[in-house]
Design an enzyme around this catalytic site. Structure first.
Site, PDB file in Angstrom:
ATOM      1  N   ASP A  39       0.865  -1.192  -0.064  1.00 44.08           N
ATOM      2  CA  ASP A  39       0.037   0.028   0.125  1.00 44.08           C
ATOM      3  C   ASP A  39       0.503   1.269  -0.294  1.00 44.08           C
ATOM      4  OD1 ASP A  39      -3.007   0.726   1.085  1.00 44.08           O
ATOM      5  OD2 ASP A  39      -1.746   2.025   0.836  1.00 44.08           O
ATOM      6  N   ILE A  40       0.548   2.357  -0.966  1.00 43.40           N
ATOM      7  CA  ILE A  40       1.261   3.400  -0.711  1.00 43.40           C
ATOM      8  C   ILE A  40       0.776   4.694  -0.089  1.00 43.40           C
ATOM      9  CG2 ILE A  40      -0.779   4.724  -1.063  1.00 43.40           C
ATOM     10  CD1 ILE A  40       1.442   6.010  -4.061  1.00 43.40           C
ATOM     11  N   ASN A  97     -13.265  -3.169   2.361  1.00 40.98           N
ATOM     12  CA  ASN A  97     -13.598  -2.336   2.646  1.00 40.98           C
ATOM     13  C   ASN A  97     -14.573  -2.575   1.506  1.00 40.98           C
ATOM     14  OD1 ASN A  97     -12.832  -1.320   5.440  1.00 40.98           O
ATOM     15  ND2 ASN A  97     -11.032  -0.360   3.562  1.00 40.98           N
ATOM     16  N   GLU A 105     -12.165   3.624  -1.306  1.00 36.51           N
ATOM     17  CA  GLU A 105     -11.826   4.660  -2.322  1.00 36.51           C
ATOM     18  C   GLU A 105     -11.554   3.825  -3.860  1.00 36.51           C
ATOM     19  OE1 GLU A 105     -10.003   7.250   0.147  1.00 36.51           O
ATOM     20  OE2 GLU A 105     -10.763   7.851   1.018  1.00 36.51           O
ATOM     21  N   VAL A 106     -11.253   2.968  -3.700  1.00 32.97           N
ATOM     22  CA  VAL A 106     -10.858   2.362  -4.738  1.00 32.97           C
ATOM     23  C   VAL A 106     -11.909   0.974  -5.177  1.00 32.97           C
ATOM     24  CG1 VAL A 106      -8.544   1.085  -6.590  1.00 32.97           C
ATOM     25  CG2 VAL A 106      -8.100   2.826  -4.352  1.00 32.97           C
ATOM     26  N   HIS A 110     -10.714  -5.105  -3.858  1.00 33.24           N
ATOM     27  CA  HIS A 110      -8.668  -5.046  -2.832  1.00 33.24           C
ATOM     28  C   HIS A 110      -8.639  -5.948  -1.284  1.00 33.24           C
ATOM     29  CE1 HIS A 110     -10.195  -0.978  -2.724  1.00 33.24           C
ATOM     30  NE2 HIS A 110      -9.155  -1.050  -1.345  1.00 33.24           N
ATOM     31  N   HIS A 112      -7.099  -5.899   2.161  1.00 36.61           N
ATOM     32  CA  HIS A 112      -5.708  -5.435   3.037  1.00 36.61           C
ATOM     33  C   HIS A 112      -5.072  -6.310   4.084  1.00 36.61           C
ATOM     34  CE1 HIS A 112      -6.931  -0.902   2.278  1.00 36.61           C
ATOM     35  NE2 HIS A 112      -8.207  -1.282   1.436  1.00 36.61           N
TER      36      HIS A 112
HETATM   37  P1  5GP Z   1      -9.949   1.517   0.160  1.00 39.17           P
HETATM   38  O1  5GP Z   1     -10.183   2.726   0.691  1.00 39.17           O
HETATM   39  O2  5GP Z   1     -10.200   1.513  -0.983  1.00 39.17           O
HETATM   40  O3  5GP Z   1     -10.035   0.486   0.816  1.00 39.17           O
HETATM   41  O4  5GP Z   1      -7.545   1.512   0.595  1.00 39.17           O
HETATM   42  C1  5GP Z   1      -7.753   1.720  -1.416  1.00 39.17           C
HETATM   43  C2  5GP Z   1      -6.148   1.747  -0.824  1.00 39.17           C
HETATM   44  O5  5GP Z   1      -5.089   1.631  -1.937  1.00 39.17           O
HETATM   45  C3  5GP Z   1      -5.377   2.748   0.448  1.00 39.17           C
HETATM   46  O6  5GP Z   1      -5.081   2.254   1.955  1.00 39.17           O
HETATM   47  C4  5GP Z   1      -4.642   3.598  -0.496  1.00 39.17           C
HETATM   48  O7  5GP Z   1      -3.456   4.047   0.771  1.00 39.17           O
HETATM   49  C5  5GP Z   1      -3.996   2.271  -1.934  1.00 39.17           C
HETATM   50  N1  5GP Z   1      -3.929   3.153  -2.436  1.00 39.17           N
HETATM   51  C6  5GP Z   1      -3.997   4.335  -3.123  1.00 39.17           C
HETATM   52  N2  5GP Z   1      -3.997   4.714  -4.191  1.00 39.17           N
HETATM   53  C7  5GP Z   1      -2.355   3.531  -4.347  1.00 39.17           C
HETATM   54  C8  5GP Z   1      -1.260   3.779  -5.417  1.00 39.17           C
HETATM   55  O8  5GP Z   1      -1.649   4.048  -6.719  1.00 39.17           O
HETATM   56  N3  5GP Z   1      -0.380   2.534  -5.013  1.00 39.17           N
HETATM   57  C9  5GP Z   1      -0.538   2.386  -3.788  1.00 39.17           C
HETATM   58  N4  5GP Z   1       0.232   1.114  -3.921  1.00 39.17           N
HETATM   59  N5  5GP Z   1      -0.906   1.857  -2.985  1.00 39.17           N
HETATM   60  C10 5GP Z   1      -2.392   2.803  -3.074  1.00 39.17           C
END
Ligand code: 5GP
Length: 124
Positions: A39-40, A97, A105-106, A110, A112
């Protein structure tokens, strides 16, 4: 902004671009069904995202519509990543999530994978 998990799959989401190799990621694993990368913005000492290669918006979409073979392949990949990273004996946490309340958010499924430290109880 959290996404609407009922919308159709968006081929231009950031994880679709990572899958296609259009933007870089720090990959730790890949197989026929899934890839995993750091994760970034890590929330624990180890914070890896495992994503299916298939175009699934969320856990809801995947669990309702993915073929059984793909579900099995993805679930096994998540377990393999954790084993390969040495996380089984100390323990780890999985989180997916979904939508607004989940804070997704994506819009590409995915999971985690958190580890490398004691993680406390459930939701902070
Ligand atoms: P969500 O809130 O959708 O469950 O988590 C999205 C995750 O993707 C977040 O923890 C965020 O830090 C990670 N993320 C978003 N953009 C990128 C990216 O471009 N590269 C990587 N490696 N992680 C990302």
């Amino acid at each position: 902004m959290p996404i609407d998990p009922t919308l159709p799959y968006d081929e231009n989401n950031i994880f679709a671009k990572i899958l296609r190799g259009e933007i870089p990621s720090n990959r730790v694993y890949e197989d026929e069904w899934a890839i995993a990368f750091h994760d970034i913005n890590p929330q624990a000492q180890i914070h890896v995202l495992v994503i299916p290669r298939g175009a699934w918006v969320s856990w809801d979409d995947f669990s309702a519509r993915a073929p059984a073979e793909e579900i099995a392949g993805f679930v096994r990949a998540v377990g393999t990543v954790a084993r390969d990273m040495g996380l089984v004996e100390p323990g780890y946490r999985l989180l997916a999530n979904v939508g607004q309340h989940g804070g997704q958010e994506v819009p590409h499924l995915h999971v985690h994978l958190f580890g490398g430290q004691p993680l406390g109880r459930m939701i902070a």
